[in-house]
Write an enzyme that holds these catalytic residues in place. Structure first.
Site, short mmCIF file in Angstrom:
data_model
loop_
_atom_site.label_atom_id
_atom_site.label_comp_id
_atom_site.label_asym_id
_atom_site.label_seq_id
_atom_site.Cartn_x
_atom_site.Cartn_y
_atom_site.Cartn_z
N GLY A 74 15.27 -4.52 16.16
CA GLY A 74 14.19 -3.57 16.44
C GLY A 74 14.72 -2.17 16.73
N ARG A 138 16.63 -7.50 10.24
CA ARG A 138 16.94 -8.63 11.13
C ARG A 138 17.71 -9.75 10.44
NH1 ARG A 138 14.77 -8.06 16.09
NH2 ARG A 138 12.83 -6.89 16.36
N ASP A 169 21.35 -10.92 20.18
CA ASP A 169 21.63 -11.76 19.03
C ASP A 169 22.56 -11.07 18.03
OD1 ASP A 169 20.10 -13.96 19.83
OD2 ASP A 169 18.26 -13.09 19.03
N LYS A 195 22.06 -2.18 22.16
CA LYS A 195 20.76 -1.57 21.87
C LYS A 195 19.63 -2.53 22.19
CE LYS A 195 18.57 -3.08 19.01
NZ LYS A 195 17.87 -3.83 17.96
N THR A 196 18.60 -2.13 22.75
CA THR A 196 17.28 -2.77 22.75
C THR A 196 16.39 -2.14 23.80
OG1 THR A 196 15.93 -4.76 22.96
CG2 THR A 196 17.96 -4.80 24.22
N ASP A 198 14.12 -3.60 25.11
CA ASP A 198 13.71 -4.69 26.01
C ASP A 198 14.44 -4.67 27.35
OD1 ASP A 198 12.28 -5.37 23.81
OD2 ASP A 198 13.36 -7.21 23.37
N GLY A 244 8.79 -6.23 24.91
CA GLY A 244 9.92 -6.59 25.76
C GLY A 244 10.41 -7.99 25.49
#
Ligand code: FBP
Length: 542
Positions: A74, A138, A169, A195-196, A198, A244
């Protein structure tokens, strides 16, 4: 234009000539024997930190390097600054070094889709949001065929290192790739980058994942605007689902920033073993209590992963995951998957599944992402909850327990924040991560993630370095099999952010204590425009 020209701030350790300080050897956070067996070459490496060189000499050994970069998963604000930091870092090592971007995520490496990122391209994207410089995807990098296909193009382009910018992941996959390339003696290094939006990729070494700061500030601005609207019109309850994935960090941070009437925290609901009905009753009671004081309005924040944390639904999802990834399901290819699942589910889970509205059951059994996760962003929990609350309030009305009005509005904030222009924090943090990755490459490191610590201090006091990815791993069940993965960080109920929220939420529920943070500021006093999240501030406040 002025924002494009913003020069991100760098930690002292990455300014000027840099040397590397090696720390103690590490071990994985769990399942040490299994992780060591699976990663014999990249296990146990030391933590490293970059410090200004005392004698003005660099200890970099790999200064002639071509690098490939991949954006995975994402979008998160600041990705373009990681790439610009990486670009500037490798050009500083040697102006002839080249940076290639693999297109649309890890698939670009496998399918040999790439572009050279020249100064002209990079300059167009400095300090901008989005991942559109090369796109993201992804595709899960986990098969030897993929690694070998990638190796072909890396050799062809004379690329010595790959930087994978991704979440838990994707960084797990980066580590698998690093191990494979090292074991085979290919000479290709692999570096990860946290990175994220969330906020769940954090631990003792990673203080925060990039993008969390900007995304939560963007959502907090929108929530504040809705709170003002609710407080002006005084006629709606707003149910706001927030992205999230599993963890409730985004919802919790937004609650600390905006003080809504309700914010559900999935981790707490799980801990208390609550049922869906408990959650609905909690919200309905808040609506009824406010209505009794003439306040037929309010704002409720709902983390998108909530449903997976209600224990009975969680058990159901685990069995659904196993069934949906089973060879039997693939062989049967049922026309009606709900009916097929109804027949296969265990006696414990079947009634829970059967009790769900059909539309919701469809959403819950929809296609998993390539990592085997339920795509919680597609599940309309905000609508499910508000419908159930409405039903309960009708019942209470009939019993004379509720005398007010209940009208709901629904929102889902996720995509609105993922590509926002990075805050100063993310612009600086990401650029530093990119430079740090280039310095790790220059010292032949592989299987490391670039990190920057001490991030609540002014940027020049930040500490850049690297952490061996294996250090963050343990074994978890994924798609029906035990796999090595980076441990996800959920909201800790004994942590300062949750405790701060919990100590005030009853007051926010009853009264109207809304805060309206307004838009992200880039210029002005540092305490305003360089301010990071409450989560980070409270967590680091020792
Ligand atoms: P990453 O974990 O890859 O950073 O993605 C985060 C996220 O934005 C989640 O919050 C959300 O559940 C998911 O991506 C949505 O995925 P998609 O972009 O495929 O709809």
């Amino acid at each position: 234009m002025a924002r494009a020209n913003y020069q991100p701030k760098l930690p002292k350790g990455l300014q000027g000539t840099v040397t590397l300080k090696e720390g103690a050897p590490t071990q994985s956070v769990g399942d040490q024997d299994e992780i060591k067996n699976l990663f014999p070459n990249t296990y146990g490496l030391p933590l490293v930190e970059f410090v200004p060189s005392a004698d003005g000499k660099s200890d970099a050994t790999n200064t002639s390097v071509n690098v490939g970069v991949i954006l995975s998963g994402g979008q998160a604000p600041g990705g373009h600054n990681v790439i610009s930091g990486l670009f500037d870092g490798i050009k500083k090592l040697n102006p002839n070094n080249k940076l290639y971007g693999f297109l649309l995520g890890p698939g670009g490496l496998v399918d040999h889709k790439y572009v050279e990122l020249t100064a002209e391209v990079i300059d167009e994207y400095r300090n901008t949001g989005g991942f559109d410089i090369i796109g993201s995807g992804r595709t899960k990098l986990e098969e030897v065929d993929q690694f070998e296909s990638g190796l072909k193009i890396l050799k062809e382009l004379n690329i010595n290192a790959v930087v994978i910018i991704g979440g838990d992941d994707s960084n797990t996959n980066a580590c698998v790739l690093a191990e494979y390339y090292l074991a085979k003696g290919t000479g290709v290094q692999v570096i990860g980058c946290p990175k994220t939006i969330d906020g769940d990729l954090k631990n003792d070494q990673i203080e925060t994942s990039f993008g969390f700061d900007t995304a939560t500030k963007t959502y907090a601005e929108l929530i504040g605007n809705i709170e003002r609207d609710a407080n002006s019109a005084k006629k709606y309850w707003h149910f706001i689902k927030l992205m999230g994935r599993s963890a409730s960090h985004i919802a919790l941070e937004c609650a600390l920033e905006t003080q809504p009437n309700i914010c559900l925290i999935s981790e707490e609901i799980q801990e208390k073993g609550q049922t869906l009905d408990d959650v609905v009753t909690y919200i309905a009671q808040a609506v009824a209590d406010r209505a009794a004081e003439g306040k037929n309005y309010g704002v409720a924040l709902i983390p998108e992963g909530l449903i997976e944390f209600i224990p009975a639904v969680k058990k159901l999802i685990a069995e659904l995951n196993d069934l949906l990834s089973s060879p039997e399901y693939a062989a049967d290819a049922p026309a009606d998957r709900i009916e097929w699942l109804n027949n296969k589910l265990s006696a414990e889970n079947a009634p829970v599944f059967a009790s769900l509205p059909r539309a919701f059951a469809e959403q819950l059994t929809g296609e998993r992402d390539p990592h085997g996760n339920v795509q919680v962003s597609l599940i309309e929990t905000e609508k499910l909850l508000s419908q159930m609350v409405a039903k309960k309030l009708e019942q209470w009305k009939a019993e004379g327990r509720f005398k007010g009005k209940f009208a709901a509005q629904h929102h889902f904030f996720g995509y609105e924040g993922r590509c926002a222009a990075p805050s100063n924090f993310d612009a600086d943090y990401c650029y530093s991560l990119g430079v740090s990755a280039s310095e790790l490459i220059a010292r032949g490191k592989t299987g490391y993630m670039a990190i920057v610590k001490n991030t609540t201090a002014p940027a020049d006091q930040w500490v850049a370095g690297g952490v061996p990815i294996t250090m963050m791993m343990n074994m978890e069940r994924r798609s029906g099999k035990m796999k090595p993965v980076i441990r996800k960080a959920l909201v800790e109920l004994d942590g300062a952010p949750f405790k701060t929220f919990a100590s005030q939420r009853d007051e926010w529920k009853k009264n109207t204590c809304y805060l309206y943070p307004g838009p992200i500021q880039y210029w002005g006093p540092s305490e305003v425009c360089d301010k990071t999240t409450e989560t980070l501030r409270l967590e680091q406040q020792k």
